[in-house]
Design a protein around this motif. Structure first.
Motif, PDB file in Angstrom:
ATOM      1  N   VAL A  41       0.898  -1.150   0.009  1.00 39.01           N
ATOM      2  CA  VAL A  41       0.194  -0.045   0.183  1.00 39.01           C
ATOM      3  C   VAL A  41       0.971   1.226  -0.087  1.00 39.01           C
ATOM      4  O   VAL A  41       1.520   1.388   1.002  1.00 39.01           O
ATOM      5  CB  VAL A  41      -1.016  -0.104   1.237  1.00 39.01           C
ATOM      6  CG1 VAL A  41      -1.704   1.283   1.170  1.00 39.01           C
ATOM      7  CG2 VAL A  41      -1.860  -1.251   1.196  1.00 39.01           C
ATOM      8  N   GLY A  52       1.250   4.694   0.359  1.00 34.47           N
ATOM      9  CA  GLY A  52       0.625   6.033   0.786  1.00 34.47           C
ATOM     10  C   GLY A  52       0.151   5.598   2.447  1.00 34.47           C
ATOM     11  O   GLY A  52      -0.484   4.666   2.339  1.00 34.47           O
ATOM     12  N   GLY A  67      -5.343   5.024   3.114  1.00 32.30           N
ATOM     13  CA  GLY A  67      -4.313   4.177   2.827  1.00 32.30           C
ATOM     14  C   GLY A  67      -4.109   3.350   3.863  1.00 32.30           C
ATOM     15  O   GLY A  67      -4.190   1.880   4.004  1.00 32.30           O
ATOM     16  N   ILE A  69       2.912  -1.067   4.198  1.00 36.70           N
ATOM     17  CA  ILE A  69       2.641   0.322   3.830  1.00 36.70           C
ATOM     18  C   ILE A  69       3.771   0.893   3.561  1.00 36.70           C
ATOM     19  O   ILE A  69       4.916   0.845   4.326  1.00 36.70           O
ATOM     20  CB  ILE A  69       1.890   0.885   5.231  1.00 36.70           C
ATOM     21  CG1 ILE A  69       0.648   0.286   5.449  1.00 36.70           C
ATOM     22  CG2 ILE A  69       1.737   2.339   4.763  1.00 36.70           C
ATOM     23  CD1 ILE A  69      -0.174   0.955   6.880  1.00 36.70           C
ATOM     24  N   SER A 127      -2.123   4.902  -3.116  1.00 38.36           N
ATOM     25  CA  SER A 127      -2.973   5.864  -2.285  1.00 38.36           C
ATOM     26  C   SER A 127      -2.330   7.019  -1.803  1.00 38.36           C
ATOM     27  O   SER A 127      -2.078   7.568  -0.919  1.00 38.36           O
ATOM     28  CB  SER A 127      -3.557   5.409  -1.231  1.00 38.36           C
ATOM     29  OG  SER A 127      -4.644   6.023  -0.345  1.00 38.36           O
TER      30      SER A 127
END
Length: 335
Positions: A7, A9, A14, A30, A79
Protein backbone atom coordinates in the motif's frame (compact mmCIF):
# COMPACT_ATOMS: atom_id res chain seq x y z
CA UNK A 1 -3.62 -16.24 -0.97
CA UNK A 2 -0.05 -15.98 -2.18
CA UNK A 3 2.00 -12.81 -2.46
CA UNK A 4 2.00 -9.81 -0.16
CA UNK A 5 0.30 -6.48 -0.84
CA UNK A 6 1.99 -3.09 -0.98
CA UNK A 7 0.00 0.00 0.00
CA UNK A 8 1.80 3.09 -1.24
CA UNK A 9 0.62 5.99 0.85
CA UNK A 10 0.03 6.25 4.60
CA UNK A 11 -2.85 8.72 4.64
CA UNK A 12 -6.26 8.01 6.13
CA UNK A 13 -7.59 5.83 3.31
CA UNK A 14 -4.29 4.04 2.69
CA UNK A 15 -4.03 3.21 6.39
CA UNK A 16 -7.65 2.01 6.61
CA UNK A 17 -7.23 0.01 3.40
CA UNK A 18 -4.18 -1.75 4.86
CA UNK A 19 -6.35 -2.82 7.79
CA UNK A 20 -9.04 -4.11 5.42
CA UNK A 21 -6.50 -6.18 3.48
CA UNK A 22 -5.03 -7.63 6.66
CA UNK A 23 -8.45 -8.44 8.08
CA UNK A 24 -9.21 -10.26 4.81
CA UNK A 25 -6.10 -12.41 5.28
CA UNK A 26 -3.39 -10.58 3.32
CA UNK A 27 0.12 -9.62 4.47
CA UNK A 28 0.53 -5.89 3.91
CA UNK A 29 3.46 -3.48 3.71
CA UNK A 30 2.62 0.23 3.89
CA UNK A 31 5.02 2.69 2.29
CA UNK A 32 5.15 5.96 4.22
CA UNK A 33 6.85 9.02 2.78
CA UNK A 34 8.52 9.68 6.14
CA UNK A 35 10.50 6.90 7.80
CA UNK A 36 9.43 8.18 11.23
CA UNK A 37 5.80 7.30 10.38
CA UNK A 38 6.86 3.86 9.14
CA UNK A 39 8.81 3.28 12.35
CA UNK A 40 5.82 4.30 14.46
CA UNK A 41 3.59 1.85 12.60
CA UNK A 42 6.12 -0.95 13.09
CA UNK A 43 6.71 -0.25 16.78
CA UNK A 44 3.28 0.87 18.00
CA UNK A 45 0.97 -0.55 15.26
CA UNK A 46 -0.49 2.95 14.92
CA UNK A 47 -0.15 5.71 12.35
CA UNK A 48 0.58 8.86 14.39
CA UNK A 49 -0.57 11.23 11.63
CA UNK A 50 -3.77 9.57 10.40
CA UNK A 51 -6.35 7.53 12.32
CA UNK A 52 -4.05 7.43 15.37
CA UNK A 53 -6.73 5.64 17.40
CA UNK A 54 -6.65 2.66 15.00
CA UNK A 55 -4.48 -0.26 16.04
CA UNK A 56 -3.34 -2.03 12.88
CA UNK A 57 -3.38 -5.84 12.64
CA UNK A 58 -0.21 -7.87 13.06
CA UNK A 59 -0.21 -8.66 9.34
CA UNK A 60 0.60 -4.99 8.61
CA UNK A 61 4.12 -3.60 8.56
CA UNK A 62 5.59 -0.41 7.14
CA UNK A 63 8.68 0.99 5.47
CA UNK A 64 10.01 4.27 4.15
CA UNK A 65 11.58 2.41 1.22
CA UNK A 66 9.14 2.17 -1.69
CA UNK A 67 11.25 -0.41 -3.53
CA UNK A 68 11.16 -2.69 -0.50
CA UNK A 69 7.38 -2.40 -0.22
CA UNK A 70 6.78 -3.05 -3.93
CA UNK A 71 9.25 -5.90 -4.46
CA UNK A 72 7.35 -9.15 -5.04
CA UNK A 73 3.94 -7.63 -4.32
CA UNK A 74 1.01 -9.31 -6.06
CA UNK A 75 -1.17 -6.24 -5.52
CA UNK A 76 0.25 -2.71 -5.50
CA UNK A 77 -2.27 -0.28 -4.01
CA UNK A 78 -1.78 3.38 -4.91
CA UNK A 79 -3.05 5.88 -2.36
CA UNK A 80 -1.17 9.13 -2.93
CA UNK A 81 -2.47 12.60 -3.89
CA UNK A 82 -3.68 12.41 -7.48
CA UNK A 83 -1.46 15.22 -8.74
CA UNK A 84 1.70 13.47 -7.46
CA UNK A 85 0.88 10.06 -8.91
CA UNK A 86 2.70 10.39 -12.24
CA UNK A 87 5.96 11.53 -10.67
CA UNK A 88 5.86 8.82 -8.02
CA UNK A 89 5.10 6.05 -10.49
CA UNK A 90 7.98 7.12 -12.71
CA UNK A 91 10.27 6.13 -9.82
CA UNK A 92 8.33 3.10 -8.63
CA UNK A 93 7.51 1.32 -11.90
CA UNK A 94 10.89 -0.40 -12.23
CA UNK A 95 10.21 -2.34 -9.02
CA UNK A 96 6.83 -3.78 -10.09
CA UNK A 97 6.51 -7.54 -10.49
CA UNK A 98 5.78 -8.49 -14.14
CA UNK A 99 2.15 -9.42 -13.51
CA UNK A 100 1.37 -7.27 -10.48
CA UNK A 101 -2.12 -5.77 -10.34
CA UNK A 102 -2.16 -2.03 -9.68
CA UNK A 103 -5.05 -0.85 -7.53
CA UNK A 104 -6.05 2.82 -7.58
CA UNK A 105 -7.69 4.35 -4.51
CA UNK A 106 -7.35 7.90 -5.87
CA UNK A 107 -10.26 10.09 -6.87
CA UNK A 108 -9.10 12.88 -9.12
CA UNK A 109 -8.33 14.08 -12.63
CA UNK A 110 -4.76 15.04 -13.53
CA UNK A 111 -4.19 18.72 -14.17
CA UNK A 112 -2.88 19.59 -17.61
CA UNK A 113 -3.59 16.21 -19.21
CA UNK A 114 -7.19 15.69 -17.92
CA UNK A 115 -6.30 12.01 -17.54
CA UNK A 116 -8.20 9.78 -15.14
CA UNK A 117 -6.02 8.06 -12.55
CA UNK A 118 -6.10 4.67 -14.30
CA UNK A 119 -4.90 6.37 -17.47
CA UNK A 120 -2.04 8.01 -15.57
CA UNK A 121 -1.08 4.62 -14.14
CA UNK A 122 -1.04 3.01 -17.59
CA UNK A 123 1.15 5.77 -18.99
CA UNK A 124 3.52 6.30 -16.06
CA UNK A 125 4.00 2.63 -15.13
CA UNK A 126 3.93 1.48 -18.77
CA UNK A 127 1.43 -1.29 -18.11
CA UNK A 128 -1.58 -2.48 -20.09
CA UNK A 129 -5.01 -1.19 -18.98
CA UNK A 130 -6.17 -4.66 -17.93
CA UNK A 131 -3.62 -4.63 -15.08
CA UNK A 132 -5.30 -1.65 -13.40
CA UNK A 133 -8.20 -1.98 -10.96
CA UNK A 134 -10.06 0.96 -9.43
CA UNK A 135 -11.68 1.00 -5.99
CA UNK A 136 -14.38 3.63 -5.56
CA UNK A 137 -17.53 4.33 -3.60
CA UNK A 138 -18.52 5.82 -0.23
CA UNK A 139 -15.21 5.14 1.53
CA UNK A 140 -15.01 7.42 4.58
CA UNK A 141 -11.87 6.04 6.20
CA UNK A 142 -12.71 6.65 9.91
CA UNK A 143 -16.01 4.77 9.63
CA UNK A 144 -14.45 1.82 7.82
CA UNK A 145 -11.56 1.76 10.29
CA UNK A 146 -14.19 1.50 13.04
CA UNK A 147 -15.67 -1.50 11.15
CA UNK A 148 -19.00 0.14 10.45
CA UNK A 149 -20.83 -1.73 7.63
CA UNK A 150 -19.91 -0.34 4.20
CA UNK A 151 -19.74 -1.31 0.54
CA UNK A 152 -17.44 -0.36 -2.31
CA UNK A 153 -16.93 -0.96 -6.03
CA UNK A 154 -13.98 -2.77 -7.60
CA UNK A 155 -13.80 -1.80 -11.28
CA UNK A 156 -11.56 -3.19 -13.99
CA UNK A 157 -11.53 -4.67 -17.47
CA UNK A 158 -9.96 -7.99 -16.41
CA UNK A 159 -12.52 -10.03 -14.46
CA UNK A 160 -9.79 -12.23 -12.95
CA UNK A 161 -8.05 -9.22 -11.44
CA UNK A 162 -11.25 -7.58 -10.19
CA UNK A 163 -12.24 -10.88 -8.55
CA UNK A 164 -8.78 -11.07 -6.93
CA UNK A 165 -9.11 -7.58 -5.47
CA UNK A 166 -12.69 -8.27 -4.41
CA UNK A 167 -11.67 -11.38 -2.48
CA UNK A 168 -8.67 -9.53 -1.01
CA UNK A 169 -10.82 -6.85 0.64
CA UNK A 170 -13.99 -8.70 1.56
CA UNK A 171 -14.48 -8.61 5.31
CA UNK A 172 -17.32 -8.76 7.81
CA UNK A 173 -17.68 -4.98 7.57
CA UNK A 174 -16.83 -4.23 3.91
CA UNK A 175 -18.80 -5.66 1.01
CA UNK A 176 -17.10 -5.12 -2.38
CA UNK A 177 -18.97 -5.32 -5.70
CA UNK A 178 -17.28 -5.72 -9.08
CA UNK A 179 -17.96 -3.55 -12.13
CA UNK A 180 -16.39 -3.28 -15.59
CA UNK A 181 -17.16 0.43 -16.04
CA UNK A 182 -13.81 1.96 -15.08
CA UNK A 183 -14.63 5.31 -16.70
CA UNK A 184 -17.89 5.72 -14.78
CA UNK A 185 -16.44 4.67 -11.45
CA UNK A 186 -13.48 7.01 -11.76
CA UNK A 187 -15.54 9.99 -12.89
CA UNK A 188 -18.03 9.44 -10.09
CA UNK A 189 -15.20 9.56 -7.57
CA UNK A 190 -13.51 12.60 -9.09
CA UNK A 191 -16.51 14.84 -9.73
CA UNK A 192 -18.18 14.14 -6.39
CA UNK A 193 -15.22 15.88 -4.73
CA UNK A 194 -16.06 19.05 -6.65
CA UNK A 195 -19.76 18.81 -5.81
CA UNK A 196 -18.91 18.19 -2.14
CA UNK A 197 -17.00 21.48 -2.14
CA UNK A 198 -20.15 23.20 -3.43
CA UNK A 199 -22.23 21.43 -0.79
CA UNK A 200 -19.87 22.58 1.97
CA UNK A 201 -19.93 26.15 0.68
CA UNK A 202 -23.75 26.16 0.64
CA UNK A 203 -23.92 24.65 4.13
CA UNK A 204 -21.64 27.32 5.57
CA UNK A 205 -23.70 30.03 3.88
CA UNK A 206 -26.73 28.86 5.85
CA UNK A 207 -28.71 27.30 3.02
CA UNK A 208 -31.06 24.47 3.92
CA UNK A 209 -32.01 21.03 2.66
CA UNK A 210 -33.66 22.19 -0.58
CA UNK A 211 -30.43 23.85 -1.72
CA UNK A 212 -28.29 20.93 -0.66
CA UNK A 213 -30.57 18.39 -2.35
CA UNK A 214 -30.44 20.50 -5.50
CA UNK A 215 -26.64 20.51 -5.47
CA UNK A 216 -26.44 16.74 -5.04
CA UNK A 217 -28.97 15.85 -7.71
CA UNK A 218 -27.86 18.43 -10.27
CA UNK A 219 -24.26 17.58 -9.43
CA UNK A 220 -25.01 13.97 -10.24
CA UNK A 221 -26.59 15.07 -13.50
CA UNK A 222 -23.37 16.91 -14.40
CA UNK A 223 -21.32 13.84 -13.58
CA UNK A 224 -23.52 11.57 -15.68
CA UNK A 225 -23.46 13.93 -18.65
CA UNK A 226 -19.69 13.98 -18.66
CA UNK A 227 -19.51 10.24 -18.09
CA UNK A 228 -21.77 9.42 -21.02
CA UNK A 229 -19.74 11.73 -23.26
CA UNK A 230 -16.63 9.75 -22.31
CA UNK A 231 -18.26 6.34 -22.82
CA UNK A 232 -19.40 5.45 -19.30
CA UNK A 233 -22.54 3.45 -18.51
CA UNK A 234 -25.10 5.94 -17.09
CA UNK A 235 -26.39 3.25 -14.70
CA UNK A 236 -23.04 3.40 -12.87
CA UNK A 237 -23.93 6.84 -11.55
CA UNK A 238 -27.01 5.47 -9.79
CA UNK A 239 -24.81 3.07 -7.80
CA UNK A 240 -22.15 3.11 -5.09
CA UNK A 241 -19.49 4.83 -7.19
CA UNK A 242 -21.95 7.54 -8.27
CA UNK A 243 -24.80 8.49 -5.97
CA UNK A 244 -23.38 6.49 -3.05
CA UNK A 245 -20.06 8.30 -3.01
CA UNK A 246 -21.69 11.65 -3.65
CA UNK A 247 -24.13 11.33 -0.73
CA UNK A 248 -21.38 10.28 1.69
CA UNK A 249 -19.00 13.05 0.62
CA UNK A 250 -21.65 15.76 0.75
CA UNK A 251 -23.51 14.75 3.90
CA UNK A 252 -20.68 13.70 6.21
CA UNK A 253 -18.62 16.14 8.30
CA UNK A 254 -15.83 13.54 8.00
CA UNK A 255 -15.51 14.30 4.28
CA UNK A 256 -12.55 16.58 3.68
CA UNK A 257 -13.94 18.24 0.53
CA UNK A 258 -17.17 19.21 2.26
CA UNK A 259 -15.19 20.55 5.23
CA UNK A 260 -12.89 22.50 2.92
CA UNK A 261 -15.93 23.96 1.19
CA UNK A 262 -17.37 25.08 4.52
CA UNK A 263 -14.27 27.18 5.14
CA UNK A 264 -14.66 28.77 1.71
CA UNK A 265 -18.34 29.42 2.38
CA UNK A 266 -17.41 31.28 5.57
CA UNK A 267 -15.19 33.59 3.55
CA UNK A 268 -11.79 31.91 3.90
CA UNK A 269 -9.30 32.14 1.07
CA UNK A 270 -7.99 28.99 -0.57
CA UNK A 271 -4.78 29.25 1.45
CA UNK A 272 -6.65 29.80 4.73
CA UNK A 273 -8.90 26.80 4.06
CA UNK A 274 -5.86 24.65 3.28
CA UNK A 275 -4.18 25.61 6.55
CA UNK A 276 -7.37 24.96 8.52
CA UNK A 277 -8.07 21.48 7.08
CA UNK A 278 -4.43 20.27 6.87
CA UNK A 279 -5.47 17.55 4.41
CA UNK A 280 -5.63 17.27 0.65
CA UNK A 281 -9.02 18.28 -0.75
CA UNK A 282 -8.80 16.63 -4.16
CA UNK A 283 -11.78 18.58 -5.45
CA UNK A 284 -9.87 21.87 -5.40
CA UNK A 285 -7.49 20.85 -8.17
CA UNK A 286 -9.94 18.47 -9.79
CA UNK A 287 -12.31 21.38 -10.36
CA UNK A 288 -9.85 22.80 -12.88
CA UNK A 289 -9.21 19.46 -14.57
CA UNK A 290 -12.90 18.45 -14.67
CA UNK A 291 -13.82 21.84 -16.11
CA UNK A 292 -11.19 21.44 -18.84
CA UNK A 293 -12.35 17.89 -19.56
CA UNK A 294 -15.98 19.03 -19.84
CA UNK A 295 -15.13 21.90 -22.15
CA UNK A 296 -13.09 19.61 -24.38
CA UNK A 297 -16.15 17.38 -24.82
CA UNK A 298 -18.75 20.15 -25.04
CA UNK A 299 -20.45 19.18 -21.76
CA UNK A 300 -22.15 21.80 -19.57
CA UNK A 301 -21.12 21.55 -15.90
CA UNK A 302 -22.36 24.78 -14.26
CA UNK A 303 -21.77 23.76 -10.63
CA UNK A 304 -18.22 22.68 -11.43
CA UNK A 305 -17.64 25.97 -13.26
CA UNK A 306 -18.71 28.02 -10.23
CA UNK A 307 -16.63 25.94 -7.80
CA UNK A 308 -13.61 26.52 -10.01
CA UNK A 309 -14.25 30.26 -9.98
CA UNK A 310 -14.60 30.36 -6.20
CA UNK A 311 -11.45 28.30 -5.63
CA UNK A 312 -9.15 29.67 -8.32
CA UNK A 313 -10.50 33.06 -9.37
CA UNK A 314 -11.52 34.37 -5.95
CA UNK A 315 -15.18 34.69 -6.85
CA UNK A 316 -17.54 35.56 -4.01
CA UNK A 317 -19.70 32.49 -3.25
CA UNK A 318 -22.87 34.62 -3.22
CA UNK A 319 -22.15 35.78 -6.76
CA UNK A 320 -21.60 32.14 -7.74
CA UNK A 321 -25.04 31.26 -6.36
CA UNK A 322 -26.58 34.13 -8.32
CA UNK A 323 -24.87 32.89 -11.49
CA UNK A 324 -26.26 29.37 -11.01
CA UNK A 325 -29.79 30.52 -10.26
CA UNK A 326 -29.96 33.00 -13.15
CA UNK A 327 -29.12 30.45 -15.84
CA UNK A 328 -31.62 30.00 -18.69
CA UNK A 329 -34.59 27.79 -17.76
CA UNK A 330 -34.58 24.39 -19.41
CA UNK A 331 -36.08 20.88 -19.15
CA UNK A 332 -34.72 18.40 -16.61
CA UNK A 333 -33.27 16.10 -19.23
CA UNK A 334 -30.77 13.30 -18.74
CA UNK A 335 -30.25 12.48 -22.39
Amino acid sequence: MSGHVAVLGAGSWGTAFAKILADAGRDVTIWARRESVAEAIRSTRRNPDYLPELRLPERVTATGDAAKAISGAELVVLSVPSQTLRGNLAEWAVHLAPDATLVSLMKGIELGTTRRMSEVIVEAARVTPDRVVVVSGPNLAPEIAAEQPAATVVAGTDSRRTALVQSSIRTSYLRPYTNDDVIGCELGGAVKNVIALAYGIATAMGFGDNTRAMLMTRGLAETARLGVALGADPITFAGLAGMGDLVASCSSPLARNRTFGEHLGRGATLEQAQRATRQTAEGVKSALAVRDLARAHGVEMPITEQVERICHEGMNPRLAVDALMSRTAKPESYE
